[in-house]
Design a protein around this motif. Structure first.
Motif, PDB file in Angstrom:
ATOM      1  N   THR A   1      59.911  15.711  69.005  1.00 60.08           N
ATOM      2  CA  THR A   1      61.106  16.135  68.274  1.00 60.08           C
ATOM      3  C   THR A   1      62.296  15.219  68.527  1.00 60.08           C
TER       4      THR A   1
ATOM      5  N   ARG B   1      58.487  12.608  59.693  1.00 62.75           N
ATOM      6  CA  ARG B   1      58.556  14.051  59.450  1.00 62.75           C
ATOM      7  C   ARG B   1      59.446  14.361  58.253  1.00 62.75           C
TER       8      ARG B   1
ATOM      9  N   GLU C   1      51.226  18.403  62.953  1.00 63.88           N
ATOM     10  CA  GLU C   1      52.066  17.744  63.950  1.00 63.88           C
ATOM     11  C   GLU C   1      51.580  18.099  65.353  1.00 63.88           C
TER      12      GLU C   1
ATOM     13  N   GLU D   1      53.740  17.955  54.051  1.00 58.58           N
ATOM     14  CA  GLU D   1      53.667  18.500  55.407  1.00 58.58           C
ATOM     15  C   GLU D   1      52.441  19.378  55.613  1.00 58.58           C
TER      16      GLU D   1
ATOM     17  N   ARG E   1      60.870  11.117  63.564  1.00 55.63           N
ATOM     18  CA  ARG E   1      61.632  11.937  62.610  1.00 55.63           C
ATOM     19  C   ARG E   1      61.574  11.334  61.207  1.00 55.63           C
TER      20      ARG E   1
ATOM     21  N   THR F   1      64.280  18.922  60.818  1.00 50.20           N
ATOM     22  CA  THR F   1      63.777  17.979  61.825  1.00 50.20           C
ATOM     23  C   THR F   1      64.848  17.567  62.829  1.00 50.20           C
TER      24      THR F   1
ATOM     25  N   THR G   1      53.656  13.116  67.564  1.00 53.13           N
ATOM     26  CA  THR G   1      55.097  13.064  67.349  1.00 53.13           C
ATOM     27  C   THR G   1      55.845  13.691  68.523  1.00 53.13           C
TER      28      THR G   1
ATOM     29  N   LYS H   1      58.283  16.067  54.480  1.00 53.55           N
ATOM     30  CA  LYS H   1      58.943  17.195  53.826  1.00 53.55           C
ATOM     31  C   LYS H   1      59.485  16.806  52.454  1.00 53.55           C
TER      32      LYS H   1
ATOM     33  N   SER I   1      65.195  18.681  54.642  1.00 54.14           N
ATOM     34  CA  SER I   1      64.293  17.893  55.483  1.00 54.14           C
ATOM     35  C   SER I   1      64.978  17.423  56.757  1.00 54.14           C
TER      36      SER I   1
END
Length: 200
Positions: free
Chosen positions: A7, A16, A30, A25, A13, A197, A5, A20, A193
Motif C-alpha cells: 500500500t 492499482r 492483490e 481489478e 499504486r 489507493t 504489491t 481501477k 481510483s
C-alpha cells in the motif's frame, strides 16, 4: 493474475490506479508484501529477482516487473487507452519524470528510516530532493496543458508521485510556489481510483 504489491509503494499504486480506471481489478488479485533493501520478502523475490515491488504474476508466462512494463501490459490488455499513440512520447516522458520523482523520494525515505541517524548523508538527501524540485518546477511550468487533458498514464504517474510526497515528505512543502500543479492535484486526487489507493 496476481499483483505483488504494497500500500505504501507509489510504483505499485500506479498499477492499482490503472486497474481501477480500466475496470480490471476483478482480474487481478492483490497480494500484499513487505520488502526492504535490507530484508527482501521471499514472495517478492520469487516473482522479481531484483526483490522490488510491484510484480505481476501471469498464468501463461513469466512474471512481469517494473511498474512501466506492468502498466503497458495491462493497458494493452484493455485496448491501449492510457498510452494513446498520438501522444505516446509525451505520455512516456511524463511517466518517466514521475517515476524519477518517486525513485528519489523512496531513496530519501530509505535514508531517513533505515540508516542510523549518525550515518545519514544529508547532502545526498538534499541532492535527491533537488531532483524532485526540478521535476516539480517542470511539471508546474511546462506540463499543465497535458495534465489537464484526457486521462493517460502520465497523469496517473504524476498523481501517484505527488501523493507519495504528501505521504512521506509532506514537511518539504512541495506545493509552495507551484499553484497550478497544486490546483491540478487537488482535483486529481479526488478520483475514486486515487482515493481507494491512498497510502495510510
Amino acid at each position: 493474475m496476481q499483483l505483488i504489491t504494497a500500500t505504501a509503494s507509489p510504483f505499485a499504486r500506479k498499477v492499482r490506479v490503472l486497474l481501477k480506471e480500466t475496470g480490471q481489478e476483478g482480474d487481478v488479485e492483490e497480494v500484499m508484501a513487505a520488502t526492504l533493501p535490507t530484508a527482501p520478502d521471499p514472495t517478492v523475490t520469487a516473482a522479481n529477482p531484483l526483490s522490488k515491488i510491484p510484480a505481476l504474476i501471469r498464468p501463461d508466462g513469466p512474471a512481469l516487473y517494473d511498474s512501466r512494463v506492468i502498466t503497458r501490459f495491462l493497458d494493452a490488455r484493455c485496448g491501449g487507452k492510457l498510452y494513446p499513440e498520438n501522444q505516446i512520447w509525451d505520455v512516456l516522458t511524463l511517466e518517466a519524470t514521475a517515476d524519477a520523482m518517486m525513485d528519489a523520494a523512496v531513496l530519501m525515505t530509505y535514508e531517513l528510516r533505515l540508516r542510523p541517524e549518525g550515518m545519514r548523508f544529508e547532502d545526498w538527501i538534499e541532492g535527491q530532493w533537488g531532483k524532485i524540485e526540478g521535476a516539480l518546477d517542470a511539471l508546474n511550468t511546462r506540463w499543465m496543458s497535458h495534465l489537464s487533458g484526457p486521462l493517460d498514464m502520465g497523469q496517473i504517474a504524476v498523481g501517484c508521485a505527488l501523493g507519495y510526497l504528501d505521504f512521506r515528505h509532506d514537511a518539504r512543502g512541495w506545493r509552495k510556489g507551484r499553484d497550478a500543479l497544486d490546483d491540478w492535484f487537488a482535483v486529481f486526487c479526488e478520483r475514486e481510483s486515487m482515493k481507494a489507493t491512498k497510502p495510510a
